[in-house]
Design an enzyme around this catalytic site. Structure first.
Site, PDB file in Angstrom:
ATOM      1  N   ASP A   1      46.391   3.457  -7.485  1.00  0.00           N
ATOM      2  CA  ASP A   1      45.303   4.372  -7.893  1.00  0.00           C
ATOM      3  C   ASP A   1      45.595   5.832  -7.549  1.00  0.00           C
ATOM      4  OD1 ASP A   1      43.914   2.124  -8.654  1.00  0.00           O
ATOM      5  OD2 ASP A   1      42.488   2.192  -6.987  1.00  0.00           O
ATOM      6  N   HIS A   2      46.203   6.066  -6.364  1.00  0.00           N
ATOM      7  CA  HIS A   2      46.409   7.452  -5.923  1.00  0.00           C
ATOM      8  C   HIS A   2      47.336   8.222  -6.852  1.00  0.00           C
ATOM      9  CE1 HIS A   2      43.990   6.848  -2.541  1.00  0.00           C
ATOM     10  NE2 HIS A   2      44.786   7.198  -1.559  1.00  0.00           N
TER      11      HIS A   2
ATOM     12  N   GLY B   1      47.369   0.621  -0.507  1.00  0.00           N
ATOM     13  CA  GLY B   1      47.550   1.757  -1.390  1.00  0.00           C
ATOM     14  C   GLY B   1      47.909   3.038  -0.673  1.00  0.00           C
ATOM     15  N   HIS B   2      46.928   3.616   0.021  1.00  0.00           N
ATOM     16  CA  HIS B   2      47.066   4.972   0.546  1.00  0.00           C
ATOM     17  C   HIS B   2      48.341   5.184   1.367  1.00  0.00           C
ATOM     18  CE1 HIS B   2      45.665   8.895   1.954  1.00  0.00           C
ATOM     19  NE2 HIS B   2      46.234   8.540   3.083  1.00  0.00           N
TER      20      HIS B   2
ATOM     21  N   ARG C   1      44.746  17.387 -12.482  1.00  0.00           N
ATOM     22  CA  ARG C   1      45.048  18.418 -13.468  1.00  0.00           C
ATOM     23  C   ARG C   1      44.725  17.965 -14.883  1.00  0.00           C
ATOM     24  NH1 ARG C   1      48.299  22.782 -11.636  1.00  0.00           N
ATOM     25  NH2 ARG C   1      47.469  23.155  -9.564  1.00  0.00           N
TER      26      ARG C   1
ATOM     27  N   GLU D   1      39.049 -11.359  -0.412  1.00  0.00           N
ATOM     28  CA  GLU D   1      39.838 -10.295   0.223  1.00  0.00           C
ATOM     29  C   GLU D   1      39.023  -9.741   1.380  1.00  0.00           C
ATOM     30  OE1 GLU D   1      41.778  -7.343  -2.235  1.00  0.00           O
ATOM     31  OE2 GLU D   1      41.760  -5.886  -0.599  1.00  0.00           O
TER      32      GLU D   1
ATOM     33  N   HIS E   1      42.670  -2.699   2.908  1.00  0.00           N
ATOM     34  CA  HIS E   1      41.937  -1.455   3.148  1.00  0.00           C
ATOM     35  C   HIS E   1      42.320  -0.846   4.489  1.00  0.00           C
ATOM     36  CE1 HIS E   1      39.035   1.697   2.587  1.00  0.00           C
ATOM     37  NE2 HIS E   1      38.808   1.218   1.394  1.00  0.00           N
ATOM     38  N   GLY E   2      42.905   0.346   4.407  1.00  0.00           N
ATOM     39  CA  GLY E   2      43.253   1.084   5.618  1.00  0.00           C
ATOM     40  C   GLY E   2      44.504   0.567   6.321  1.00  0.00           C
TER      41      GLY E   2
ATOM     42  N   ASN F   1      48.690  -0.891  -4.427  1.00  0.00           N
ATOM     43  CA  ASN F   1      47.617  -0.215  -5.167  1.00  0.00           C
ATOM     44  C   ASN F   1      48.104   1.172  -5.597  1.00  0.00           C
ATOM     45  OD1 ASN F   1      45.355   1.534  -5.640  1.00  0.00           O
ATOM     46  ND2 ASN F   1      44.029  -0.058  -4.823  1.00  0.00           N
TER      47      ASN F   1
ATOM     48  N   ARG G   1      37.470   7.955 -12.258  1.00  0.00           N
ATOM     49  CA  ARG G   1      37.979   9.122 -11.526  1.00  0.00           C
ATOM     50  C   ARG G   1      39.504   9.098 -11.388  1.00  0.00           C
ATOM     51  NH1 ARG G   1      35.874   8.024  -5.410  1.00  0.00           N
ATOM     52  NH2 ARG G   1      33.874   8.079  -6.483  1.00  0.00           N
ATOM     53  N   HIS G   2      40.109   7.912 -11.446  1.00  0.00           N
ATOM     54  CA  HIS G   2      41.584   7.886 -11.374  1.00  0.00           C
ATOM     55  C   HIS G   2      42.176   7.019 -12.496  1.00  0.00           C
ATOM     56  CE1 HIS G   2      40.458   4.465  -8.899  1.00  0.00           C
ATOM     57  NE2 HIS G   2      40.289   5.165  -7.786  1.00  0.00           N
TER      58      HIS G   2
ATOM     59  N   GLU H   1      40.798  -4.322  -9.680  1.00  0.00           N
ATOM     60  CA  GLU H   1      39.555  -4.194  -8.903  1.00  0.00           C
ATOM     61  C   GLU H   1      38.485  -3.640  -9.827  1.00  0.00           C
ATOM     62  OE1 GLU H   1      40.211  -1.652  -5.576  1.00  0.00           O
ATOM     63  OE2 GLU H   1      41.780  -2.901  -4.754  1.00  0.00           O
TER      64      GLU H   1
ATOM     65  N   THR I   1      36.480   2.728  -1.688  1.00  0.00           N
ATOM     66  CA  THR I   1      35.552   1.601  -1.522  1.00  0.00           C
ATOM     67  C   THR I   1      35.127   1.491  -0.057  1.00  0.00           C
ATOM     68  OG1 THR I   1      36.897   0.515  -3.186  1.00  0.00           O
ATOM     69  CG2 THR I   1      35.221  -0.821  -2.111  1.00  0.00           C
TER      70      THR I   1
ATOM     71  N   HIS J   1      42.234  -0.010  -9.776  1.00  0.00           N
ATOM     72  CA  HIS J   1      40.767  -0.080  -9.759  1.00  0.00           C
ATOM     73  C   HIS J   1      40.234   0.745 -10.928  1.00  0.00           C
ATOM     74  CE1 HIS J   1      36.883   0.479  -7.099  1.00  0.00           C
ATOM     75  NE2 HIS J   1      36.592   0.083  -8.333  1.00  0.00           N
TER      76      HIS J   1
ATOM     77  N   ARG K   1      37.342   2.261 -12.150  1.00  0.00           N
ATOM     78  CA  ARG K   1      35.988   2.594 -11.678  1.00  0.00           C
ATOM     79  C   ARG K   1      35.105   2.989 -12.845  1.00  0.00           C
ATOM     80  NH1 ARG K   1      35.708   3.918  -5.853  1.00  0.00           N
ATOM     81  NH2 ARG K   1      33.648   4.659  -6.393  1.00  0.00           N
TER      82      ARG K   1
HETATM   83  N1  PXP Z   1      41.604  -3.500  -1.320  1.00  0.00           N
HETATM   84  C1  PXP Z   1      40.507  -3.027  -1.942  1.00  0.00           C
HETATM   85  C2  PXP Z   1      39.502  -3.997  -2.460  1.00  0.00           C
HETATM   86  C3  PXP Z   1      40.318  -1.645  -2.136  1.00  0.00           C
HETATM   87  O1  PXP Z   1      39.219  -1.188  -2.763  1.00  0.00           O
HETATM   88  C4  PXP Z   1      41.316  -0.761  -1.678  1.00  0.00           C
HETATM   89  C5  PXP Z   1      41.160   0.715  -1.897  1.00  0.00           C
HETATM   90  O2  PXP Z   1      41.163   1.007  -3.246  1.00  0.00           O
HETATM   91  C6  PXP Z   1      42.449  -1.311  -1.057  1.00  0.00           C
HETATM   92  C7  PXP Z   1      42.562  -2.672  -0.869  1.00  0.00           C
HETATM   93  C8  PXP Z   1      43.564  -0.429  -0.572  1.00  0.00           C
HETATM   94  O3  PXP Z   1      43.116   0.370   0.478  1.00  0.00           O
HETATM   95  P1  PXP Z   1      44.083   1.514   1.040  1.00  0.00           P
HETATM   96  O4  PXP Z   1      44.268   2.508  -0.052  1.00  0.00           O
HETATM   97  O5  PXP Z   1      43.335   2.041   2.215  1.00  0.00           O
HETATM   98  O6  PXP Z   1      45.378   0.833   1.420  1.00  0.00           O
END
Ligand code: PXP
Length: 239
Positions: free
Chosen positions: A9-10, A213-214, A18, A151, A191-192, A7, A49-50, A70, A101, A43, A45
């Site tokens: 997005d970040h 992602g993160h 900026r 998912e 997620h996480g 992912n 925002r990103h 997403e 999310t 994603h 949104r």
């Molecule tokens: N899956 C979904 C559906 C999400 O919304 C996200 C966060 O955007 C992720 C996975 C990835 O989560 P993380 O950034 O915590 O790895």
């Protein structure tokens, strides 16, 4: 072993901080591919925002691996998805004030709306996944929508893993994955997930795809994106 969706997005979040044109998430997607990503996840949104519309359209042209969009059940974004036609769409809940999310989609409480979104996306030739808490009632409702994949939200497991108390949450995910498979749907999770907690989730039977992602982008700031993806992919796929 599952495949790895990265992912990005970040990367767009840093750019939007900026309101400039760098760093470009298109470059990030390319570097993630070079690091071995099996898919790129982004994603779009409602509040933009990103990720921006231009990012999605360019990635549809440039990403060679699976592109996973997403999106919420929002009429405007659904129309964009059906027009751009990524390989896969993952329906997620969206609240304007959330940092990321939070929680899975309430399919049981919104079955008509979700089924309609699933049908629209499938009619456009897109594979549809639903982002759900590992809750039996939600999985049952998801199966009735005709979605191809679920998912599973790993946030509770990830949170528990920080406190060395992840066993119960892992068992919940294992049961939920079994239910998803028995209902004839493909199992994804995300997620996480981090370099420290990902392995037990990657080893769940029938796990097909992890979206992360993160943790990857956080490591990429230090070691570069290709290396960060390579390190995560080794943990996820064992290769
Ligand atoms: N899956 C979904 C559906 C999400 O919304 C996200 C966060 O955007 C992720 C996975 C990835 O989560 P993380 O950034 O915590 O790895």
């Amino acid at each position: 072993m599952p495949t790895l969706g990265v992912n990005i997005d970040h990367v767009a979040t840093v750019r939007q901080a900026r309101m400039t044109n760098e760093p470009d998430p298109i470059w990030a997607a390319t570097l993630a591919e070079l690091g071995g990503a099996d898919g790129i996840t982004l994603h779009l949104r409602e509040d933009r925002r990103h990720i921006q519309d231009r990012d999605l359209r360019l990635m549809r042209e440039t990403v060679a691996v699976k592109l996973n969009l997403e999106l919420a059940c929002n009429a405007e974004v659904l129309a964009i998805a059906c027009d751009v036609r990524p390989y896969q769409a993952t329906l997620v809940p969206e609240r304007r004030e959330e940092v990321t999310t939070e929680g899975g989609l309430d399919v049981a409480g919104n079955s008509a709306q979700v089924s309609d979104a699933v049908k629209r996306l499938q009619d456009a030739g897109i594979v549809v996944s639903l982002f759900l808490d590992p809750d039996p009632a939600q999985i049952e409702a998801a199966a009735a929508t005709g979605a191809t994949a679920v998912e599973l939200h790993t946030g509770a497991y990830a949170h528990a893993s920080e406190n060395y108390a992840a066993d119960d949450e892992l068992r919940t995910l294992i049961k939920a994955a079994r239910q998803v498979g028995e209902a004839g749907m493909i199992v994804h999770a995300g997620h996480g997930l981090t370099y420290r907690n990902v392995c037990p989730v990657a080893q769940i039977a029938d796990m097909c795809e992890l979206n992360i992602g993160h943790s990857i982008i956080a490591r990429a700031v230090m070691v570069g994106l290709e290396q960060a993806v390579r390190d995560m992919r080794r943990l996820v796929t064992g290769l």
